[in-house]
Design a protein around this motif. Structure first.
Motif, mmCIF file in Angstrom:
data_model
loop_
_atom_site.group_PDB
_atom_site.id
_atom_site.type_symbol
_atom_site.label_atom_id
_atom_site.label_comp_id
_atom_site.label_asym_id
_atom_site.label_seq_id
_atom_site.Cartn_x
_atom_site.Cartn_y
_atom_site.Cartn_z
ATOM 1 N N VAL A 56 7.724 19.723 -22.339
ATOM 2 C CA VAL A 56 6.565 18.587 -22.420
ATOM 3 C C VAL A 56 6.668 17.528 -21.267
ATOM 4 O O VAL A 56 5.618 17.137 -20.784
ATOM 5 N N SER B 233 -0.279 20.849 -25.743
ATOM 6 C CA SER B 233 -0.019 21.131 -26.875
ATOM 7 C C SER B 233 -0.769 22.514 -27.080
ATOM 8 O O SER B 233 0.174 23.235 -27.825
ATOM 9 N N ALA C 91 2.415 17.396 -28.846
ATOM 10 C CA ALA C 91 3.001 17.387 -27.582
ATOM 11 C C ALA C 91 3.414 15.772 -27.439
ATOM 12 O O ALA C 91 4.720 15.437 -27.025
#
Length: 135
Positions: A95, A110, A121
């Motif tokens: 991320v 995401s 995320a």
């Protein structure tokens, strides 16, 4: 490390590139044409190209300043990369890497991680920053 510092990564890359271009421009070779004459008879006029590097005290000082700024930017960039590399959890590291190094949106991250929700995320990101701030 906070969001603002992490968000500087992409701008640091641009600043480093800009500084390198300015340093290179200062170190370029200058040339000029001058008029001369042959050394032997007949003494005809000829054009001669003169080349050299312009080196004034001001240019040297500016070059030193630009190099120093570039080193500071490189250090900040390395600090951000080290922070991201130091994240233990692979998902969280992904991320942060995708968000700050590649500049992806939370929605794209995401989807990359297999979720349809944009907040997935963002939640992982914010929870990790909150947990490191408490330590």
């Amino acid at each position: 490390m906070d969001k603002a510092t992490l968000g500087q990564y992409r701008y640091l890359l641009k600043e480093i590139k800009s500084l390198e271009a300015r340093i290179k421009k200062l170190e370029r070779v200058s040339s000029d044409k001058v008029t001369a004459s042959n050394v032997e008879f007949p003494y005809q006029r000829i054009s001669v190209t003169v080349e050299g590097v312009e080196s004034t005290q001001a240019a040297e000082k500016l070059r030193a300043i630009l190099r120093h700024r570039r080193m500071e930017c490189e250090a900040a960039k390395l600090s951000i990369e080290s922070f991201i590399a130091g994240i233990d959890d692979s998902r969280t590291r992904l991320v942060f890497e995708r968000r700050y190094i590649y500049g992806w949106s939370y929605q794209k991250i995401s989807i990359y991680l297999g979720s349809r929700h944009e907040s997935y995320a963002r939640y992982i990101h914010d929870e990790y920053l909150k947990s490191t701030a408490e330590e």
